[in-house]
Design an enzyme around this catalytic site. Sequence first.
Site, PDB file in Angstrom:
ATOM      1  N   LYS A 183      45.133  33.216  41.391  1.00  9.83           N
ATOM      2  CA  LYS A 183      44.507  33.501  42.821  1.00  9.83           C
ATOM      3  C   LYS A 183      45.183  32.856  43.701  1.00  9.83           C
ATOM      4  CE  LYS A 183      40.439  36.705  43.135  1.00  9.83           C
ATOM      5  NZ  LYS A 183      38.940  36.425  42.342  1.00  9.83           N
TER       6      LYS A 183
ATOM      7  N   LYS B 212      43.239  45.391  41.675  1.00  7.52           N
ATOM      8  CA  LYS B 212      42.681  46.056  43.246  1.00  7.52           C
ATOM      9  C   LYS B 212      44.086  45.228  43.957  1.00  7.52           C
ATOM     10  CE  LYS B 212      37.722  45.601  43.134  1.00  7.52           C
ATOM     11  NZ  LYS B 212      37.005  45.054  43.923  1.00  7.52           N
TER      12      LYS B 212
ATOM     13  N   LYS C  70      46.403  43.178  33.663  1.00 11.45           N
ATOM     14  CA  LYS C  70      45.047  43.777  33.904  1.00 11.45           C
ATOM     15  C   LYS C  70      45.510  44.543  35.098  1.00 11.45           C
ATOM     16  CE  LYS C  70      42.611  40.918  36.651  1.00 11.45           C
ATOM     17  NZ  LYS C  70      41.456  40.359  37.227  1.00 11.45           N
TER      18      LYS C  70
HETATM   19  P1  TYM Z   1      35.884  42.139  40.933  1.00 13.21           P
HETATM   20  O1  TYM Z   1      35.247  42.984  42.567  1.00 13.21           O
HETATM   21  O2  TYM Z   1      36.971  41.283  40.911  1.00 13.21           O
HETATM   22  O3  TYM Z   1      35.640  43.198  39.682  1.00 13.21           O
HETATM   23  C1  TYM Z   1      34.449  43.964  39.708  1.00 13.21           C
HETATM   24  C2  TYM Z   1      33.822  44.082  38.235  1.00 13.21           C
HETATM   25  O4  TYM Z   1      35.327  44.516  37.642  1.00 13.21           O
HETATM   26  C3  TYM Z   1      35.360  44.070  36.248  1.00 13.21           C
HETATM   27  N1  TYM Z   1      37.162  44.528  36.472  1.00 13.21           N
HETATM   28  C4  TYM Z   1      37.742  44.785  35.203  1.00 13.21           C
HETATM   29  N2  TYM Z   1      37.037  45.328  34.270  1.00 13.21           N
HETATM   30  C5  TYM Z   1      37.827  46.328  33.035  1.00 13.21           C
HETATM   31  N3  TYM Z   1      39.076  46.044  33.119  1.00 13.21           N
HETATM   32  C6  TYM Z   1      39.783  45.852  34.589  1.00 13.21           C
HETATM   33  N4  TYM Z   1      40.953  46.198  34.981  1.00 13.21           N
HETATM   34  C7  TYM Z   1      38.641  45.035  35.320  1.00 13.21           C
HETATM   35  N5  TYM Z   1      39.168  44.774  36.651  1.00 13.21           N
HETATM   36  C8  TYM Z   1      37.737  44.163  37.479  1.00 13.21           C
HETATM   37  C9  TYM Z   1      34.776  43.001  36.590  1.00 13.21           C
HETATM   38  O5  TYM Z   1      35.163  41.865  35.389  1.00 13.21           O
HETATM   39  C10 TYM Z   1      33.763  43.018  37.651  1.00 13.21           C
HETATM   40  O6  TYM Z   1      32.960  42.927  36.037  1.00 13.21           O
HETATM   41  N6  TYM Z   1      33.795  38.288  40.489  1.00 13.21           N
HETATM   42  C11 TYM Z   1      33.599  38.712  40.306  1.00 13.21           C
HETATM   43  C12 TYM Z   1      31.883  39.090  41.734  1.00 13.21           C
HETATM   44  C13 TYM Z   1      31.084  39.393  41.463  1.00 13.21           C
HETATM   45  C14 TYM Z   1      29.870  38.251  40.100  1.00 13.21           C
HETATM   46  C15 TYM Z   1      28.659  37.711  40.150  1.00 13.21           C
HETATM   47  C16 TYM Z   1      30.204  39.055  39.008  1.00 13.21           C
HETATM   48  C17 TYM Z   1      30.844  37.259  41.985  1.00 13.21           C
HETATM   49  N7  TYM Z   1      29.313  37.256  41.857  1.00 13.21           N
HETATM   50  C18 TYM Z   1      27.920  37.997  39.915  1.00 13.21           C
HETATM   51  C19 TYM Z   1      29.013  39.021  38.488  1.00 13.21           C
HETATM   52  C20 TYM Z   1      27.940  38.272  38.437  1.00 13.21           C
HETATM   53  C21 TYM Z   1      34.105  39.713  40.041  1.00 13.21           C
HETATM   54  O7  TYM Z   1      35.405  39.243  41.329  1.00 13.21           O
HETATM   55  O8  TYM Z   1      34.475  41.035  40.502  1.00 13.21           O
END
Ligand code: TYM
Length: 353
Positions: free
Chosen positions: A124, A219, A216
């Site tokens: 990032k 967003k 991957k």
């Molecule tokens: P975020 O918002 O980027 O993504 C949310 C969830 O979607 C999953 N994900 C995917 N799974 C499969 N294939 C993909 N291409 C893909 N892109 C995203 C992510 O693995 C995630 O589960 N850091 C986290 C948010 C967070 C969090 C937490 C999660 C903050 N605090 C505590 C769990 C527990 C994140 O960036 O999610």
Amino acid sequence: MTDEISAAIAPRVFSGVQPTGNLHLGNYLGAILRFVEMQKTHDCIYCVVDLHAITQPVSVWGGPKELARNIHEVTAAFLAAGIDPVKHVVFNQSRVHQHAELAWVFNCIARLGWMNRMTQFKEKAGKDRENASLGLYAYPSLMAADILLYRATHVPVGEDQKQHLELTRDIAQKFNNDFAESIAEHGFGDAFFPMTEPLIQGPATRVMSLRDGTKKMSKSDPSDLSRINLTDDRDTVAQKLRKAKTDPEPLPSEVEGLAGRPEAENLVGIYAALSGRTAADVLAEFGGGQFSGFKSALTDLAVDKLGPVGSEMKRLVADPGHIDTVLREGAERASAIAAPVMNAVKDIVGFLR
Ligand code: TYM
């Protein structure tokens, strides 16, 4: 013992999604569908992590109006997918101040060496690392605080979060070790925080970009053609799948034949995840055929599964009163769990309160 929390740690699920726009098929299959599943067996807390969203430059998360809209949109996706905000807890992170408070304690537990290994920070921050925010660097420490504030035992996430969950365990372990004596003195035995288990499960833990099967689905990919958004209409889904990158060979009849063919593997994986079948089963039906036929079957399936979720999301976002109530009440219930845990942390560390 401190206040009203017990020494024993009960099973509890926590997970979060950032309100940064463009919720896509990867978020849905890798995370949100798993959240829905976990409700059957566990007490669950699902959080819209707005404090995490602002770790990127304002130009990336879009500014105040966009943030508020995206908080509504992620909540709408949770509800539309089938998360029950009455039986479980749904809220936005910034409303529960203990997340930031515990994150500070964890910033003093986590080591620079640990943070420097975080691959998501490197990705990032990109080449201009000097210009990344301090918040982006501390992001995984806030994530550990999210989870451990509820002493959560299970965290369903996509594959890309694995390293952050390993760090969460390292932080929990170091806290438990550094304060072992105080933890025992306050009646919590030999561990205050649990060793949280990541749940990286199902056929779609890493959904790949439609334009490049080695990247991957994300967003933040500048090309909207790279992802299927949850709110895309039929024509858009059809167009994106038609344009999805493939290779010139027909689909193989067996899973082994997908090796070295990342785009084919991804599309078959998506089909399997959406239909609840195995990749082998999907290839038994489509193997030997051309991509064009498979892509139109995949379009029908995707529209069939995602269409109702997308329309319900649009309906909910159009009338945000309900979402606001869900988030406000969810935050009250989350605070009731978080406050005594944070109080116990303060006692354990030695702060006066
Ligand atoms: P975020 O918002 O980027 O993504 C949310 C969830 O979607 C999953 N994900 C995917 N799974 C499969 N294939 C993909 N291409 C893909 N892109 C995203 C992510 O693995 C995630 O589960 N850091 C986290 C948010 C967070 C969090 C937490 C999660 C903050 N605090 C505590 C769990 C527990 C994140 O960036 O999610």
